[in-house]
Design a protein around this motif. Structure first.
Motif, PDB file in Angstrom:
ATOM      1  N   GLN A 203       0.841  -1.191   0.000  1.00  0.00           N
ATOM      2  CA  GLN A 203       0.000   0.000   0.000  1.00  0.00           C
ATOM      3  C   GLN A 203       0.881   1.249   0.000  1.00  0.00           C
ATOM      4  N   TYR A 204       0.522   2.201  -0.860  1.00  0.00           N
ATOM      5  CA  TYR A 204       1.278   3.449  -0.996  1.00  0.00           C
ATOM      6  C   TYR A 204       0.459   4.602  -0.424  1.00  0.00           C
ATOM      7  N   HIS A 205       1.138   5.481   0.297  1.00  0.00           N
ATOM      8  CA  HIS A 205       0.491   6.651   0.883  1.00  0.00           C
ATOM      9  C   HIS A 205       0.913   7.889   0.084  1.00  0.00           C
ATOM     10  N   LEU A 206      -0.071   8.590  -0.477  1.00  0.00           N
ATOM     11  CA  LEU A 206       0.182   9.791  -1.271  1.00  0.00           C
ATOM     12  C   LEU A 206      -0.492  10.986  -0.608  1.00  0.00           C
ATOM     13  N   THR A 207       0.158  12.142  -0.672  1.00  0.00           N
ATOM     14  CA  THR A 207      -0.421  13.359  -0.112  1.00  0.00           C
ATOM     15  C   THR A 207      -0.396  14.492  -1.139  1.00  0.00           C
ATOM     16  N   LEU A 214      -5.323  19.541   3.183  1.00  0.00           N
ATOM     17  CA  LEU A 214      -4.462  18.378   2.987  1.00  0.00           C
ATOM     18  C   LEU A 214      -5.327  17.212   2.542  1.00  0.00           C
ATOM     19  N   MET A 215      -4.923  16.549   1.463  1.00  0.00           N
ATOM     20  CA  MET A 215      -5.618  15.362   0.968  1.00  0.00           C
ATOM     21  C   MET A 215      -4.641  14.197   0.945  1.00  0.00           C
ATOM     22  N   TYR A 228      -9.205   7.213   1.887  1.00  0.00           N
ATOM     23  CA  TYR A 228      -9.204   8.615   1.454  1.00  0.00           C
ATOM     24  C   TYR A 228      -9.386   9.500   2.678  1.00  0.00           C
ATOM     25  N   GLN A 229      -8.532  10.526   2.804  1.00  0.00           N
ATOM     26  CA  GLN A 229      -8.622  11.469   3.916  1.00  0.00           C
ATOM     27  C   GLN A 229      -8.561  12.899   3.380  1.00  0.00           C
ATOM     28  N   TYR A 230      -9.357  13.751   4.007  1.00  0.00           N
ATOM     29  CA  TYR A 230      -9.336  15.170   3.634  1.00  0.00           C
ATOM     30  C   TYR A 230      -9.470  16.008   4.900  1.00  0.00           C
TER      31      TYR A 230
END
Length: 250
Positions: A203-207, A214-215, A228-230
């Motif tokens: 799993q890759y975490h992208l920002t 911040l997404m 998904y985080q916002y």
């Protein structure tokens, strides 16, 4: 004159040697050429009928109100159809996790396109823009100049920690803002219906950081977006959705 038995012995020896050679060829044949029709798993499997169901919490402030509202929410992203136009691969989607970023009661899923412009390079186009782009894609006279925009670039695969992508004006920023940053990668076991808990995944975490918000997205090749985080830093708008069900389609 040689005895006749020597003549017959010579003939028998030749016959036996011939049989031995034939037997060796039969036991050790050259391997035949092999062909495979298997297709490797796509990094982002946008297949007609596939869907992802997310569950989590969202907070928001109604317009002209200081009140903060919060609700648990379930959101579905599904591939309604796909088609190709030249080298472009287009997926028509109903729903996407970012629909929930600025939530309001009764909000419906948005209309979206994910366009693979070249292998591994995916653009997300949403709502009114999606409808305009879809109209252009179905116009055979349109040569599709300026079809997508830099800010619509969603994924540039393969993902590698430290990789950055996005607008050419922003990718050299020293503060890492206004572009996608691949932060980390880690092995995970996914707790979601339709995915075997025994399978291992990376799993890759992208920002994507801007001044006001911040997404973050978490992506697993072969499955898609798993979280998904916002977060908005001014007026309250926060969402955290995790994948709870995945169906790979036809």
């Amino acid at each position: 004159m040689k005895p006749k038995w020597l003549f017959f012995l010579a003939i028998l020896t030749l016959i036996l040697l011939g049989v031995r050679e034939v037997t060796q060829v039969q036991k050790d044949p050259s391997p035949p050429a092999t062909f495979t029709t298997e297709t490797p798993d796509r990094d982002f499997p946008l297949v007609p009928g596939s869907y992802w169901v997310y569950e989590g919490m969202t907070q928001w402030m109604p317009p002209n109100s200081g009140e903060v509202k919060q609700t648990p929410i379930t959101w579905k992203m599904e591939v309604v159809d796909t088609f190709e136009r030249g080298p472009l691969k287009v997926a028509i989607l109903k729903g996407y996790p970012a629909d929930v970023a600025w939530y309001s009661e009764g909000k419906e899923r948005g209309d979206h396109l994910i366009i693979e412009v070249s292998p591994g390079r995916f653009y997300l186009v949403s709502d009114d823009r999606a409808r305009q782009v879809l109209q252009r894609l179905t116009d055979e006279a349109d040569v599709l100049v300026n079809l997508v925009e830099d800010l619509e670039l969603l994924l540039d695969l393969p993902l590698i920690p430290g990789k950055v992508f996005g607008s050419s004006e922003q990718i050299t920023r020293l503060d890492g803002g206004y572009r996608w940053n691949v932060e980390t990668s880690e092995p995970v076991g996914l707790d979601a219906e339709g995915i075997s808990s025994r399978e291992g995944h990376i799993q890759y975490h992208l920002t994507f950081r801007t001044a006001p918000d911040l997404m973050s997205i978490y992506f697993v090749p072969g499955i898609g977006i798993t979280r998904y985080q916002y977060q908005h830093h001014g007026a309250i708008a926060e969402t955290d959705l995790k994948l709870i069900e995945y169906y790979p389609g036809n």
